[in-house]
Design an enzyme around this catalytic site. Sequence first.
Site, PDB file in Angstrom:
ATOM      1  N   ASP A   1      14.252   9.688   1.696  1.00 59.96           N
ATOM      2  CA  ASP A   1      14.820  10.225   2.939  1.00 59.96           C
ATOM      3  C   ASP A   1      15.725   9.184   3.600  1.00 59.96           C
ATOM      4  OD1 ASP A   1      12.851   8.543   3.850  1.00 59.96           O
ATOM      5  OD2 ASP A   1      11.972   9.962   5.267  1.00 59.96           O
ATOM      6  N   SER A   2      15.830   7.999   2.983  1.00 62.78           N
ATOM      7  CA  SER A   2      16.853   7.032   3.405  1.00 62.78           C
ATOM      8  C   SER A   2      18.237   7.662   3.330  1.00 62.78           C
ATOM      9  CB  SER A   2      16.800   5.775   2.524  1.00 62.78           C
ATOM     10  OG  SER A   2      16.823   6.115   1.148  1.00 62.78           O
TER      11      SER A   2
ATOM     12  N   ASP B   1      10.858  12.311  -1.624  1.00 68.21           N
ATOM     13  CA  ASP B   1      10.314  11.993  -0.302  1.00 68.21           C
ATOM     14  C   ASP B   1      10.046  13.275   0.476  1.00 68.21           C
ATOM     15  OD1 ASP B   1       9.610   9.555   0.817  1.00 68.21           O
ATOM     16  OD2 ASP B   1      11.701   8.902   1.049  1.00 68.21           O
TER      17      ASP B   1
ATOM     18  N   LYS C   1       6.334  11.705  -2.157  1.00 69.55           N
ATOM     19  CA  LYS C   1       6.022  10.458  -1.438  1.00 69.55           C
ATOM     20  C   LYS C   1       5.818  10.762   0.039  1.00 69.55           C
ATOM     21  CE  LYS C   1       9.043   6.910  -0.661  1.00 69.55           C
ATOM     22  NZ  LYS C   1       8.971   6.808   0.813  1.00 69.55           N
TER      23      LYS C   1
ATOM     24  N   GLU D   1       4.486   8.913   3.918  1.00 73.36           N
ATOM     25  CA  GLU D   1       4.307   7.649   4.639  1.00 73.36           C
ATOM     26  C   GLU D   1       3.081   7.719   5.536  1.00 73.36           C
ATOM     27  OE1 GLU D   1       7.820   6.699   6.891  1.00 73.36           O
ATOM     28  OE2 GLU D   1       9.139   6.886   5.157  1.00 73.36           O
TER      29      GLU D   1
ATOM     30  N   GLU E   1       6.487  -1.585   1.727  1.00 72.25           N
ATOM     31  CA  GLU E   1       7.813  -1.945   2.251  1.00 72.25           C
ATOM     32  C   GLU E   1       7.686  -3.017   3.328  1.00 72.25           C
ATOM     33  OE1 GLU E   1      10.336   1.349   3.260  1.00 72.25           O
ATOM     34  OE2 GLU E   1      11.818   0.075   4.249  1.00 72.25           O
TER      35      GLU E   1
HETATM   36  O1  KIV Z   1      13.629   6.511   1.571  1.00 75.81           O
HETATM   37  C1  KIV Z   1      13.652   5.532   0.803  1.00 75.81           C
HETATM   38  O2  KIV Z   1      14.660   5.235   0.160  1.00 75.81           O
HETATM   39  C2  KIV Z   1      12.449   4.733   0.698  1.00 75.81           C
HETATM   40  C3  KIV Z   1      12.523   3.436  -0.059  1.00 75.81           C
HETATM   41  C4  KIV Z   1      13.298   2.435   0.677  1.00 75.81           C
HETATM   42  C5  KIV Z   1      11.182   2.947  -0.456  1.00 75.81           C
HETATM   43  O3  KIV Z   1      11.436   5.103   1.201  1.00 75.81           O
END
Ligand code: KIV
Length: 271
Positions: free
Chosen positions: A53-54, A92, A120, A122, A189
Amino acid sequence: MAYCSEPLTKPITILTLQKLKAEQEKFTCVALYDAPMAAMAEQSGVETVLVGDSLGMTVLGYDSTLPVTMEHMLYHVEAVARGNKKSLILGDMPFMSYATTDQAMHNAMRIMQAGAHVVKIEGGEWLAPTVTMLAERGIPVCAHLGLTPQSVNKLGGFRVQGRTQQQADKLLADAIALERAGADLLVLECVPSELAKTITQRLSIPTIGIGAGKDTDAQVLVINDILGLTPKPPKFSKNFLVETQDIPSALTKYVSDVKTGVFPELAHTFD
Ligand code: KIV
């Protein structure tokens, strides 16, 4: 110049990653968002790709990952899945898409149906029931601890986590709880390298570090950082395009440097 990495010859699974951890062979992950980059990652031997989600910040121009929606994630997971048939694809789950176990089940289904092999999420121990529920239904989970960007407002900024003894104890306890709940992978992270090492040694599941030192089982970097596209790159990142001539070579060098222990260096880590 040739670096020691080969195109993937068969699909990577959770079992492949467990075997690599058991054999103490480092593996790589790249956060990327589109089909051409995904294809190049496969050709460069990147075992896992993360549709992170970056993308809210790296592709869409937001200041944080909070505005990212399920629709954004599905669009990019589908693109990556079309471009790469061999890396294990981590998708994510965006902000508030897994706030309740019911939401998590519905939205994880959508991410998996878009082409991800793992979701994934968090957060710490509070997510244990969600992890178990997903695991029991056949959905592998990658947990994410330390600097969890979806909690940036609660954390007071993008800051290193786990520096006090109390925070470090909590992080370790969270990691153990998530593994017991059924998580298959753990992203760490921006945590001190000694803490990441302790967690990696205590867990039987592979850890994937970013700003977490050299002792995690794997490393992840964001494609924009690897290719020097980030105006103010974070301390833990490295531009691999500077020393290479093209994108495939930059990815290949990243893989090679992780596997041989050249990356990350001390300059990329936190105490
Ligand atoms: O969203 C993302 O790219 C991430 C990584 C930086 C681990 O969570």
